[in-house]
Write a protein that holds these residues in place. Structure first.
Motif, PDB file in Angstrom:
ATOM      1  N   LEU A 464       1.038 -14.715  10.409  1.00  0.00           N
ATOM      2  CA  LEU A 464       0.799 -13.333   9.977  1.00  0.00           C
ATOM      3  C   LEU A 464       1.974 -12.905   9.086  1.00  0.00           C
ATOM      4  N   PHE A 465       1.685 -12.702   7.816  1.00  0.00           N
ATOM      5  CA  PHE A 465       2.683 -12.250   6.837  1.00  0.00           C
ATOM      6  C   PHE A 465       2.568 -10.735   6.740  1.00  0.00           C
ATOM      7  N   ILE A 466       3.672 -10.003   7.079  1.00  0.00           N
ATOM      8  CA  ILE A 466       3.635  -8.536   7.204  1.00  0.00           C
ATOM      9  C   ILE A 466       4.592  -7.924   6.184  1.00  0.00           C
ATOM     10  N   ASP A 467       4.098  -6.917   5.468  1.00  0.00           N
ATOM     11  CA  ASP A 467       4.916  -6.166   4.504  1.00  0.00           C
ATOM     12  C   ASP A 467       4.760  -4.681   4.796  1.00  0.00           C
ATOM     13  N   LEU A 468       5.898  -3.947   4.851  1.00  0.00           N
ATOM     14  CA  LEU A 468       5.858  -2.499   5.123  1.00  0.00           C
ATOM     15  C   LEU A 468       5.492  -1.759   3.842  1.00  0.00           C
ATOM     16  N   ASP A 469       4.466  -0.909   3.938  1.00  0.00           N
ATOM     17  CA  ASP A 469       3.908  -0.288   2.730  1.00  0.00           C
ATOM     18  C   ASP A 469       4.840   0.762   2.129  1.00  0.00           C
ATOM     19  N   ASN A 470       5.493   1.590   2.941  1.00  0.00           N
ATOM     20  CA  ASN A 470       6.262   2.723   2.411  1.00  0.00           C
ATOM     21  C   ASN A 470       7.768   2.487   2.497  1.00  0.00           C
ATOM     22  N   PHE A 471       8.181   1.252   2.669  1.00  0.00           N
ATOM     23  CA  PHE A 471       9.612   1.013   2.876  1.00  0.00           C
ATOM     24  C   PHE A 471      10.433   1.368   1.640  1.00  0.00           C
ATOM     25  N   LYS A 472       9.988   0.975   0.461  1.00  0.00           N
ATOM     26  CA  LYS A 472      10.786   1.199  -0.752  1.00  0.00           C
ATOM     27  C   LYS A 472      11.003   2.683  -0.991  1.00  0.00           C
ATOM     28  N   GLN A 473       9.976   3.503  -0.743  1.00  0.00           N
ATOM     29  CA  GLN A 473      10.128   4.942  -0.964  1.00  0.00           C
ATOM     30  C   GLN A 473      11.156   5.530   0.002  1.00  0.00           C
ATOM     31  N   ILE A 474      11.112   5.111   1.267  1.00  0.00           N
ATOM     32  CA  ILE A 474      12.077   5.615   2.250  1.00  0.00           C
ATOM     33  C   ILE A 474      13.480   5.124   1.898  1.00  0.00           C
ATOM     34  N   ASN A 475      13.585   3.862   1.520  1.00  0.00           N
ATOM     35  CA  ASN A 475      14.896   3.284   1.192  1.00  0.00           C
ATOM     36  C   ASN A 475      15.509   3.964  -0.026  1.00  0.00           C
ATOM     37  N   ASP A 476      14.681   4.238  -1.059  1.00  0.00           N
ATOM     38  CA  ASP A 476      15.197   4.893  -2.269  1.00  0.00           C
ATOM     39  C   ASP A 476      15.518   6.355  -2.020  1.00  0.00           C
ATOM     40  N   THR A 477      14.783   6.998  -1.100  1.00  0.00           N
ATOM     41  CA  THR A 477      14.963   8.429  -0.865  1.00  0.00           C
ATOM     42  C   THR A 477      16.150   8.702   0.048  1.00  0.00           C
ATOM     43  N   LEU A 478      16.238   7.988   1.171  1.00  0.00           N
ATOM     44  CA  LEU A 478      17.261   8.266   2.180  1.00  0.00           C
ATOM     45  C   LEU A 478      18.446   7.323   2.116  1.00  0.00           C
ATOM     46  N   GLY A 479      18.327   6.219   1.378  1.00  0.00           N
ATOM     47  CA  GLY A 479      19.451   5.283   1.275  1.00  0.00           C
ATOM     48  C   GLY A 479      19.257   4.051   2.133  1.00  0.00           C
ATOM     49  N   HIS A 480      20.173   3.091   1.962  1.00  0.00           N
ATOM     50  CA  HIS A 480      20.047   1.799   2.632  1.00  0.00           C
ATOM     51  C   HIS A 480      20.274   1.903   4.135  1.00  0.00           C
ATOM     52  N   VAL A 481      21.080   2.866   4.573  1.00  0.00           N
ATOM     53  CA  VAL A 481      21.319   2.987   6.020  1.00  0.00           C
ATOM     54  C   VAL A 481      20.030   3.349   6.733  1.00  0.00           C
ATOM     55  N   ALA A 482      19.290   4.324   6.194  1.00  0.00           N
ATOM     56  CA  ALA A 482      18.002   4.687   6.792  1.00  0.00           C
ATOM     57  C   ALA A 482      17.007   3.541   6.666  1.00  0.00           C
ATOM     58  N   GLY A 483      17.036   2.835   5.538  1.00  0.00           N
ATOM     59  CA  GLY A 483      16.142   1.683   5.379  1.00  0.00           C
ATOM     60  C   GLY A 483      16.422   0.608   6.405  1.00  0.00           C
ATOM     61  N   ASP A 484      17.711   0.345   6.685  1.00  0.00           N
ATOM     62  CA  ASP A 484      18.060  -0.650   7.708  1.00  0.00           C
ATOM     63  C   ASP A 484      17.585  -0.209   9.086  1.00  0.00           C
ATOM     64  N   GLU A 485      17.710   1.083   9.387  1.00  0.00           N
ATOM     65  CA  GLU A 485      17.239   1.579  10.677  1.00  0.00           C
ATOM     66  C   GLU A 485      15.725   1.414  10.808  1.00  0.00           C
ATOM     67  N   PHE A 547       8.816   9.621   9.601  1.00  0.00           N
ATOM     68  CA  PHE A 547       8.278   8.880   8.463  1.00  0.00           C
ATOM     69  C   PHE A 547       7.184   7.934   8.958  1.00  0.00           C
ATOM     70  N   GLY A 548       6.217   7.732   8.097  1.00  0.00           N
ATOM     71  CA  GLY A 548       5.181   6.755   8.378  1.00  0.00           C
ATOM     72  C   GLY A 548       5.400   5.495   7.556  1.00  0.00           C
ATOM     73  N   ALA A 549       5.260   4.353   8.208  1.00  0.00           N
ATOM     74  CA  ALA A 549       5.418   3.065   7.516  1.00  0.00           C
ATOM     75  C   ALA A 549       4.349   2.119   8.047  1.00  0.00           C
ATOM     76  N   SER A 550       3.267   2.011   7.327  1.00  0.00           N
ATOM     77  CA  SER A 550       2.151   1.175   7.772  1.00  0.00           C
ATOM     78  C   SER A 550       2.350  -0.258   7.308  1.00  0.00           C
ATOM     79  N   PRO A 551       1.747  -1.226   8.042  1.00  0.00           N
ATOM     80  CA  PRO A 551       1.881  -2.630   7.645  1.00  0.00           C
ATOM     81  C   PRO A 551       0.651  -3.115   6.880  1.00  0.00           C
ATOM     82  N   SER A 552       0.908  -3.981   5.910  1.00  0.00           N
ATOM     83  CA  SER A 552      -0.161  -4.753   5.262  1.00  0.00           C
ATOM     84  C   SER A 552       0.021  -6.203   5.710  1.00  0.00           C
ATOM     85  N   ILE A 553      -1.038  -6.795   6.287  1.00  0.00           N
ATOM     86  CA  ILE A 553      -0.912  -8.084   6.970  1.00  0.00           C
ATOM     87  C   ILE A 553      -1.835  -9.103   6.307  1.00  0.00           C
ATOM     88  N   GLY A 554      -1.266 -10.250   6.001  1.00  0.00           N
ATOM     89  CA  GLY A 554      -2.051 -11.387   5.528  1.00  0.00           C
ATOM     90  C   GLY A 554      -2.019 -12.491   6.569  1.00  0.00           C
TER      91      GLY A 554
END
Length: 859
Positions: A464-485, A547-554
């Protein structure tokens, strides 16, 4: 009886200086004094004359320069009063301005007459020209004063702005030339005077140098004569003090030094006789003492060095006899073992502790001890305080000078830190430091093991290959610390929904991997994917915000979708992109269609790389018309691709490929150049204003390449200000706001406008309009399509137009297809319309035939 007073001895008891020395010394000092006084007087006179000439040269040039500057100031003040006169609106203050202007004219005239007389002597031509322009300018000033007295300020202003400006400019130019020439002459005269002054100084210095050299030579010869004789005495005294023989000193001269030399010769003979007898005995004794001292010092230094090396060695050292009796331990031995040494060596032989206990290793050490052989190894030990540590132990037999065993050397070293570092390096090589999950390397190894187990047991395994859909927006908006969390919380949720025997790994960025073993059918993987989606449905809480972060799964299955781990991982990755295209927050299984589509995309990308060189790309142009008049005001350049085999490829297919591969930069630069070239051709052919709009990719904004490309096009095709418009989307603005803003400001300085495309479809359009220097907004076609029937769309369009006009922005409505839409938008005061109602995108030749029929043949 009175005590006799001591006899006072004279201060100088020796003979007086002889006349020969006194005469020579007096003559030398007298000659030197006369020479010094003569040189000083001559030099003072020469320097004074050079300084006076330099001062005269400066004064002669500064006076005319000051007169010219003063006349410049007067004429400039006169021009200032002249320019201020027509602007006076207070009629009561007008007479005062007239009086001031007339007084300025009189003052300039008084300055001008003597200046012209002086100028005529050196530059008659310039004096004649200056007099003519002054008379002309004075005449115009009289006209200005006459009209002002008649209260005709408009006529006075007309003369000031047109007729009197020329004479005044000519006067200013002549005065500037005179200032420049006078300054140049002053500099030349000043340099010449300086040159004369420096020449006088050099001559004086050379003369002084020669005089002092002559004086110095004379003093040097005299001093050297005395010094040589005294030096012989000093050298002989030094040799005598050192106990060495020397030749007798010459006493042929008739002075005090010769008497002193004779006395010294007598003393030297007596001293040397005594010295010779003692020197031989002393030298023999000293040789014996020195040799013995050196031998003892070398032995002591070597012993001290060896003892310090053992005492300060961080490795514990124990020395025992061959009978295994302990003789010595260094301080490090106690620190390593945690206890003092015993008296017998067998008690110091360590016993392994923990998982590394080995009877064979212990037996090998005991056998080496009995046989007198060397032994080395590592194991886990425990100190008396209960702490465990890794120990490196080495047993060495020390032999004497005859090669026989003499002592046993036991070395013990605490290597716990090294072992921890090795374990840490091993952990970092296989685990993600942020989430603690296995990384890509370990994940592929686990996947290989899962494939092997499935192959042996005859079942399946799932990837199962999983990618977070809204991660880049959260990371760019709140910074890398919030993205890491967010990534850490996502990893925890994935661990909770899978079995303990399954593997959860982080591949990098916001990509995760789940490996399911013991899968019987695709439904097992489907159930796991559903649990993951359900686990991500609650919001994530980061820094007090939700924040919402949904997964896209292959999903890919072994052996259905591949046998090798890299193939299964690649197929799951392709299926994940299919899930994203399906709307995200879902899963998709890999199938042949996904593979075929991926291969087709790769082939299309390969063909796209040479499309520009093969001439397969061309521009189509869609008209931009004024909303009220319907007049053509410009066109939007749209890229089209016609492939010999693929046919007409949709921009929705090849432009994303160009974005991903980076080809969009070179293609975008070609589009910009071609659009500007075509617009310049049409502008030259039919005249008037013609705005060309060009869409720009976000990747073109990286660095300074876009601004440079636009600058070259503007200069190359002479694009007027406001007639080249760059269209961007909101997606560009959230990537690097400061860099994008700087680029937009640079474009604005070039006279290029910037339009926000697809306005209303994003989340923060209003904030973007305030933060970035936009000139135009383009209302998206989705709002225009139902503007006549949908009240909400109508309200949104009305609000957008009013807001844009309040901010001073131009409004372009896209997707206009009916007359009703056109009339309604014109009523709402939209500035420009664009859509199929006015024309579909056409090639340059077809566009020219429709809109510029007179020039279509040369398009």
């Amino acid at each position: 009886m009175k005590r006799a007073l001591p006899r006072i001895r004279p201060l100088f008891t020796g003979p007086r200086l002889r006349p020969s020395l006194l005469v020579r010394l007096s003559a030398m000092f007298a000659l030197g004094g006369v020479l010094v006084v003569t040189l000083l007087l001559f030099g003072n006179r020469a320097l004074h004359d050079a300084e006076r000439r330099l001062e005269d040269a400066v004064i002669q040039q500064v006076r005319p320069l000051a007169a010219t500057h003063r006349l410049q100031t007067r004429t400039n003040d006169l021009r200032t009063h002249e320019l201020e006169l027509p602007q006076v609106r207070d009629f009561f203050a007008l007479p005062q301005h007239l009086e001031r202007l007339e007084s300025e004219i009189v003052a300039v005239a008084e300055e001008m007459e003597p200046f012209l007389a002086l100028l005529a002597q050196s530059r008659p031509h310039d004096a004649h020209r200056l007099a003519e322009h002054w008379q002309h300018y004075r005449h115009e000033l009289s006209e200005v004063i006459r009209h002002a007295r008649n209260m005709d300020l408009h006529a006075a202003e007309e003369i000031t702005n047109r007729r009197s400006r020329g004479p005044h400019a000519a006067i200013s130019a002549i005065l500037r030339d005179l200032v420049s020439g006078t300054e140049s002459a002053a500099e030349d005269a000043y340099r010449q005077a300086q040159y004369e002054q420096r020449r006088e100084q050099r001559f004086f210095l050379m003369l002084s140098f020669g005089g002092f050299v002559a004086l110095g030579c004379g003093l040097l010869i005299f001093a050297r004569s005395l010094s040589r004789r005294i030096g012989r005495l000093r050298h002989a005294a030094a040799r005598l003090a050192a106990g060495q023989d020397s030749d007798p000193i010459d006493t042929s001269d008739r002075d005090e030094i010769a008497d002193l030399a004779g006395a010294f010769n007598a003393m030297q003979n007596r001293v040397l006789e005594r010295e010779r007898s003692l020197r031989a005995a002393r030298e023999e004794l000293e040789d014996r003492v020195i040799a013995r001292t050196k031998a003892l010092a070398a032995a002591n230094a070597r012993l001290w060095m060896l003892s310090q090396a053992v005492e300060q060695n961080p490795i514990g050292v124990l020395i025992a006899t061959m009978e295994r009796r302990v003789e010595y331990t260094n301080p490090a031995y106690v620190r390593v073992t945690g206890r003092p040494a015993e008296t017998l060596l067998p008690g110091e032989i360590p016993v392994p502790h923990g998982d590394d206990r080995s009877n064979s290793a212990e037996a090998a050490l005991q056998a080496a001890l009995v046989a007198g052989r060397d032994w080395e190894g590592e194991w886990l030990r425990r100190r008396p305080d209960g702490s465990d540590y890794w120990e490196h132990l080495r047993l060495v037999t020390v032999r004497n000078e005859h090669g026989l065993p003499a002592h046993l050397l036991l070395m013990r070293e605490d290597v716990s830190q090294r072992r921890q570092q090795e374990e840490k390096v091993a952990y970092q090589a296989y685990y993600d430091t942020l989430t603690g999950l296995p990384n890509r390397t370990l994940a592929l190894d686990r996947l290989g093991q899962a494939v092997s187990h499935a192959d042996r047991r005859g079942n399946k395994c799932a990837v199962l290959f999983i990618d977070l859909d809204n991660f880049k927006q959260i990371n760019d908006t709140l910074g890398h610390v919030a993205g890491d969390e967010l990534l850490c919380q996502a990893a925890d949720r994935l661990r909770e929904v899978v079995r303990q025997e399954d593997t959860v790994a982080r591949l990098g960025g916001d990509e995760f991997l789940v490996i399911l073993g013991g899968v019987k059918s695709a439904s097992d993987a489907q159930t796991a994917a559903g649990k993951i989606i359900e686990a991500f449905s609650p919001v994530f809480r980061i820094d007090g915000r939700e924040f919402g972060a949904s997964p896209s799964i292959g999903v890919s299955l072994y052996p259905d979708d591949g046998a090798a781990p890299p193939v299964l991982l690649r197929n799951a990755d392709m299926a994940m992109y299919e899930a994203k295209e399906a709307g995200r927050n879902t899963y998709r299984f890999f199938n042949q269609k996904i593979h075929d589509d991926s291969v087709a995309r790769l082939e299309m990308e390969r063909q796209l790389r040479g499309a520009l060189d093969r001439g397969e790309l061309e521009l189509h142009f869609q008209p931009l018309v004024a909303a009220k008049s319907g007049k053509l005001v410009g066109a939007e350049a749209l890229l089209r691709w016609h492939h010999p085999e693929l046919g007409h490829v949709s921009p929705d297919c090849f432009i994303p490929l160009a974005e991903q591969s980076g080809l969009i930069v070179s293609i975008g630069n070609w589009v910009l150049d071609e659009a500007c070239r075509q617009a310049a051709h049409w502008r030259a052919a039919h005249g008037g204003e013609f705005v060309i709009a060009v869409n720009v990719s976000p990747r073109q904004f990286s660095g300074s390449g876009l601004v440079q490309a636009v600058r070259e096009c503007v200069e190359k095709y002479s694009i007027p200000r406001g007639q080249l418009e760059i269209e961007v989307t909101e997606g560009l603005l959230i990537r690097n706001p400061s860099e994008v803003r700087d680029a937009m400001v640079a474009l604005e300085s070039l006279g290029v406008t910037v339009a926000l495309d697809d306005f209303g479809t994003g989340y923060s359009s209003l904030s973007y309009l305030r933060a970035f220097p936009f000139h135009t907004i383009k209302i998206d076609r989705s709002f225009v399509r139902d503007i006549s029937d949908d009240a909400e769309d109508c309200a949104l369009v009305v609000a957008a137009i009013r807001m844009a006009h309040a901010l001073g922005l131009r409004v372009v409505a896209e997707g206009v297809e009916t007359e009703a839409q056109s009339r309604f938008l014109a009523t709402l005061e939209s500035d420009v319309l664009q859509g199929y109602l006015f024309g579909k995108p056409q090639a340059a030749s077809a566009f020219a035939r429709h809109w510029f029929p007179a020039t279509a043949g040369t398009a």
